[in-house]
Design a protein around this motif. Structure first.
Motif, PDB file in Angstrom:
ATOM      1  N   MET A   1      -8.259   8.573  -5.498  1.00 29.95           N
ATOM      2  CA  MET A   1      -7.245   7.574  -5.832  1.00 29.95           C
ATOM      3  C   MET A   1      -7.260   7.255  -7.326  1.00 29.95           C
ATOM      4  SD  MET A   1      -6.905   3.762  -4.286  1.00 29.95           S
ATOM      5  CE  MET A   1      -5.456   2.799  -4.649  1.00 29.95           C
ATOM      6  N   TRP A   2      -8.441   6.961  -7.862  1.00 27.46           N
ATOM      7  CA  TRP A   2      -8.578   6.702  -9.306  1.00 27.46           C
ATOM      8  C   TRP A   2      -9.209   7.920  -9.951  1.00 27.46           C
ATOM      9  CZ3 TRP A   2      -6.175   2.502 -11.111  1.00 27.46           C
ATOM     10  CH2 TRP A   2      -5.920   1.456 -10.213  1.00 27.46           C
ATOM     11  N   ILE A   3      -8.604   8.425 -11.016  1.00 25.06           N
ATOM     12  CA  ILE A   3      -9.124   9.656 -11.604  1.00 25.06           C
ATOM     13  C   ILE A   3      -9.879   9.411 -12.909  1.00 25.06           C
ATOM     14  CG2 ILE A   3      -7.427  11.149 -10.484  1.00 25.06           C
ATOM     15  CD1 ILE A   3      -5.823  11.158 -13.056  1.00 25.06           C
TER      16      ILE A   3
ATOM     17  N   GLU B   1      -4.256   8.682  -9.408  1.00 22.44           N
ATOM     18  CA  GLU B   1      -3.914  10.109  -9.268  1.00 22.44           C
ATOM     19  C   GLU B   1      -2.422  10.349  -9.451  1.00 22.44           C
ATOM     20  OE1 GLU B   1      -5.174   9.805  -4.870  1.00 22.44           O
ATOM     21  OE2 GLU B   1      -3.773  11.484  -4.894  1.00 22.44           O
ATOM     22  N   ASP B   2      -1.599   9.314  -9.309  1.00 28.58           N
ATOM     23  CA  ASP B   2      -0.173   9.508  -9.561  1.00 28.58           C
ATOM     24  C   ASP B   2       0.183   9.342 -11.042  1.00 28.58           C
ATOM     25  OD1 ASP B   2      -0.337   6.782  -9.996  1.00 28.58           O
ATOM     26  OD2 ASP B   2       0.899   6.210  -8.287  1.00 28.58           O
ATOM     27  N   GLY B   3      -0.831   9.140 -11.896  1.00 29.05           N
ATOM     28  CA  GLY B   3      -0.620   9.063 -13.336  1.00 29.05           C
ATOM     29  C   GLY B   3      -0.381   7.657 -13.857  1.00 29.05           C
ATOM     30  N   SER B   4      -0.234   6.688 -12.984  1.00 26.62           N
ATOM     31  CA  SER B   4       0.019   5.326 -13.468  1.00 26.62           C
ATOM     32  C   SER B   4      -1.245   4.729 -14.076  1.00 26.62           C
ATOM     33  CB  SER B   4       0.534   4.441 -12.333  1.00 26.62           C
ATOM     34  OG  SER B   4      -0.382   4.392 -11.268  1.00 26.62           O
ATOM     35  N   ILE B   5      -1.036   3.986 -15.156  1.00 26.21           N
ATOM     36  CA  ILE B   5      -2.149   3.338 -15.857  1.00 26.21           C
ATOM     37  C   ILE B   5      -2.210   1.883 -15.417  1.00 26.21           C
ATOM     38  CG2 ILE B   5      -3.120   2.740 -18.115  1.00 26.21           C
ATOM     39  CD1 ILE B   5      -1.439   5.033 -19.296  1.00 26.21           C
ATOM     40  N   TRP B   6      -3.388   1.422 -15.013  1.00 21.11           N
ATOM     41  CA  TRP B   6      -3.566   0.058 -14.520  1.00 21.11           C
ATOM     42  C   TRP B   6      -4.554  -0.697 -15.394  1.00 21.11           C
ATOM     43  CZ3 TRP B   6      -1.238  -2.320 -10.242  1.00 21.11           C
ATOM     44  CH2 TRP B   6      -0.336  -1.508  -9.552  1.00 21.11           C
ATOM     45  N   TYR B   7      -4.291  -1.970 -15.576  1.00 21.92           N
ATOM     46  CA  TYR B   7      -5.118  -2.853 -16.382  1.00 21.92           C
ATOM     47  C   TYR B   7      -5.741  -3.856 -15.417  1.00 21.92           C
ATOM     48  CZ  TYR B   7      -1.978  -0.475 -19.507  1.00 21.92           C
ATOM     49  OH  TYR B   7      -1.243   0.507 -20.130  1.00 21.92           O
TER      50      TYR B   7
ATOM     51  N   ILE C   1     -12.473   0.805  -7.401  1.00 24.73           N
ATOM     52  CA  ILE C   1     -13.123   1.518  -8.501  1.00 24.73           C
ATOM     53  C   ILE C   1     -14.643   1.411  -8.373  1.00 24.73           C
ATOM     54  CG2 ILE C   1     -13.568   1.339 -10.991  1.00 24.73           C
ATOM     55  CD1 ILE C   1     -10.532   0.893 -11.312  1.00 24.73           C
ATOM     56  N   MET C   2     -15.143   0.214  -8.083  1.00 26.04           N
ATOM     57  CA  MET C   2     -16.593   0.052  -7.984  1.00 26.04           C
ATOM     58  C   MET C   2     -17.152   0.797  -6.774  1.00 26.04           C
ATOM     59  SD  MET C   2     -16.838  -1.400 -10.751  1.00 26.04           S
ATOM     60  CE  MET C   2     -18.609  -1.500 -10.866  1.00 26.04           C
ATOM     61  N   THR C   3     -16.339   0.938  -5.721  1.00 28.36           N
ATOM     62  CA  THR C   3     -16.780   1.746  -4.572  1.00 28.36           C
ATOM     63  C   THR C   3     -16.933   3.202  -4.990  1.00 28.36           C
ATOM     64  OG1 THR C   3     -15.712   0.267  -3.006  1.00 28.36           O
ATOM     65  CG2 THR C   3     -16.155   2.506  -2.241  1.00 28.36           C
ATOM     66  N   LEU C   4     -15.955   3.704  -5.738  1.00 27.31           N
ATOM     67  CA  LEU C   4     -16.036   5.093  -6.200  1.00 27.31           C
ATOM     68  C   LEU C   4     -17.230   5.279  -7.136  1.00 27.31           C
ATOM     69  CD1 LEU C   4     -12.255   5.875  -6.899  1.00 27.31           C
ATOM     70  CD2 LEU C   4     -13.659   6.750  -5.027  1.00 27.31           C
ATOM     71  N   VAL C   5     -17.481   4.289  -7.982  1.00 28.95           N
ATOM     72  CA  VAL C   5     -18.637   4.363  -8.889  1.00 28.95           C
ATOM     73  C   VAL C   5     -19.935   4.406  -8.079  1.00 28.95           C
ATOM     74  CG1 VAL C   5     -19.958   3.090 -10.637  1.00 28.95           C
ATOM     75  CG2 VAL C   5     -17.463   3.276 -10.839  1.00 28.95           C
ATOM     76  N   ALA C   6     -20.020   3.538  -7.065  1.00 25.34           N
ATOM     77  CA  ALA C   6     -21.231   3.493  -6.230  1.00 25.34           C
ATOM     78  C   ALA C   6     -21.443   4.805  -5.490  1.00 25.34           C
ATOM     79  CB  ALA C   6     -21.130   2.331  -5.242  1.00 25.34           C
TER      80      ALA C   6
ATOM     81  N   ASP D   1      -3.010   7.735  -1.747  1.00 24.07           N
ATOM     82  CA  ASP D   1      -3.265   6.976  -0.524  1.00 24.07           C
ATOM     83  C   ASP D   1      -3.211   5.479  -0.832  1.00 24.07           C
ATOM     84  OD1 ASP D   1      -4.024   6.447   2.122  1.00 24.07           O
ATOM     85  OD2 ASP D   1      -6.156   6.441   1.607  1.00 24.07           O
ATOM     86  N   SER D   2      -2.711   4.693   0.102  1.00 25.14           N
ATOM     87  CA  SER D   2      -2.620   3.232  -0.036  1.00 25.14           C
ATOM     88  C   SER D   2      -1.602   2.786  -1.077  1.00 25.14           C
ATOM     89  CB  SER D   2      -3.988   2.607  -0.378  1.00 25.14           C
ATOM     90  OG  SER D   2      -4.897   2.822   0.669  1.00 25.14           O
ATOM     91  N   SER D   3      -0.662   3.640  -1.434  1.00 30.42           N
ATOM     92  CA  SER D   3       0.384   3.217  -2.372  1.00 30.42           C
ATOM     93  C   SER D   3       1.324   2.234  -1.686  1.00 30.42           C
ATOM     94  CB  SER D   3       1.195   4.423  -2.840  1.00 30.42           C
ATOM     95  OG  SER D   3       0.420   5.273  -3.644  1.00 30.42           O
TER      96      SER D   3
END
Lengths: 58, 379
Positions: A1-3, A22-28, A41-46, B65-67
């Protein structure tokens, strides 16, 4: 989901995250546990699937 | 005190029973007595699919996923390769509904290796009164209008916040391309985590395809994270297949009452607890106001229209400018979030140069109705 993700720091030391989906959108994103983006994000980091790059020096 | 024992109550001039007295102690009304005001009994938000802040009726085909698509509704593909478009539409709706969501398979996945669904996550606060997490048994009733080009058995999944417990209900779509009204009643569950303040309380999934890892037996609470049964139609395997949904309602008890009609501003305000979208009204729509803190940096504020569920994130699409008092617009080159709360979003915008520190500064759309500033506190 987050790249990719990167920490940001303002002049007063507040730390936030800028991340790309993954869709290219930038989030703050705030460092707030109730925020679902921060949670994911923290789940992916863990899980070792994402590394957050450090903030650039001020 | 005496007791009148009877099976039905009927007006002398009526040709049918007004109230049926059931053997289990409940009563069934021929016409549900709905008062002039809302009872706020529907736990689903945007169940009539009218609010679409992000896309305003345009079709989108999410990949992640989850969009989130229409307000409150997200697609799930669990990283599968299948894709389906999502569009709020007005041309195919059941009677008395102005909107429905239409899903169309754009990239079929016949591998049976992933799970697909259309999902709403209900905030823990909003589950109050349903009975989940308490030992006194209760029921909830889920009702909705559905229509698909593919007939067969479909599944509706209810899961707790950790997806530790799942209840799968099967329903049939009997006729292709015809609206059908469905009612599903399920018992509540004492186990599991449900009522967790402003976090996810419940997942509600309309399955569109499932793999064996997420399949279980319907009609009873199961321990585990499940979305469907082995009978689930593999809708996602059919390129061009359609699935329409509207009038989704979840309420306490085992009686399906008429769909609750909240006023549009009420529904929008509820949705804006989770997402607020700016842009699209004016070519240079004003988004935020603040001040320059350097020649290429400004600090800006948005006073959010609702207290959001959590401190929000934001994203943008399209182009924006920084408009310094007395100066010309400077193209925005970057954003970052700053001090933010559930009521006020503060962020930083940067440009190459041209700002004067201390001067009032705005962020505006840059000559485009397509520029969007999306503030999100979704579940």
């Amino acid at each position: 989901m987050w790249i990719s993700a990167k920490y940001e720091k303002d002049g007063f030391g507040l730390q936030t995250i800028t991340a790309i989906k993954e869709d290219g959108s930038i989030w703050y994103i705030p460092e707030n546990f109730a925020n679902i983006d921060y949670q994911n994000i923290m789940t992916l980091v863990a899980e070792g699937k994402l590394t957050i790059a450090p903030a650039e020096a001020q | 005190m005496s007791t009148i024992k009877a099976s039905n109550i009927q007006n002398g001039s009526s040709s049918s029973v007004n109230i049926e007295l059931n053997t289990d102690g409940s009563a069934t009304f021929a016409q549900i007595p709905v008062g002039p005001s809302s009872f706020l009994r529907n736990k689903i938000i945007n169940g009539a699919m009218e609010i679409d802040q992000r896309n305003n009726g345009s079709s989108v085909t999410p990949t992640a996923d989850s969009s989130y698509t229409l307000d409150g509704w997200a697609i799930r593909n669990f990283s599968g390769s299948g894709r389906f478009s999502v569009q709020r539409q007005t041309s195919i709706t059941p009677a008395n509904f102005s909107y429905a969501v239409g899903l169309t398979v754009t990239t079929a996945d016949s591998s049976n290796s992933s799970t697909y669904s259309f999902e709403q996550r209900i905030e823990g606060y909003n589950l109050a009164g349903l009975g989940f997490g308490f030992t006194n048994s209760n029921y909830i009733t889920i009702s909705f209008w559905v229509r698909s080009s593919i007939t067969g058995t479909y599944c509706l999944a209810i899961r707790d916040r950790n997806a530790t417990y799942s209840y799968i209900s099967e329903y049939s779509i009997n006729v292709a391309n015809e609206w059908e009204n469905k009612k599903i009643t399920i018992p509540t569950l004492a186990a599991g985590e449900w009522n967790v303040a402003n976090f996810i309380g419940m997942f509600v999934d309309f399955a569109l395809g499932s793999n064996s890892a997420r399949e279980t037996t319907a009609g009873a609470w199961q321990t585990g994270n499940f979305i469907g049964t082995s009978n689930q139609v593999e809708w996602i395997a059919n390129s061009g297949a359609t699935f329409y949904l509207t009038g989704v309602q979840i309420e306490a008890g085992f009686v399906q009452t008429p769909f609750e009609r909240r006023l549009y501003p009420q529904e929008l305000a509820i949705c804006q607890r989770y997402c607020v979208v700016y842009g699209g009204d004016d070519l240079y729509e004003r988004i935020a106001l603040g001040q320059a803190i350097g020649s290429g940096t400004a600090q800006l504020l948005i006073f959010l229209p609702q207290e959001m569920r959590a401190v929000p994130s934001f994203t943008t699409s399209g182009n924006f400018i920084l408009l310094n008092a007395g100066g010309s617009g400077q193209a925005v080159t970057g954003f970052s979030i700053d001090r933010a709360s559930r009521k006020i979003l503060q962020f930083v915008a940067t440009c190459a140069s041209g700002l004067v520190a201390g001067y009032a500064t705005q962020v505006t759309a840059n000559n485009s109705l397509a520029s969007r500033f999306i503030v999100s506190a979704e579940l």
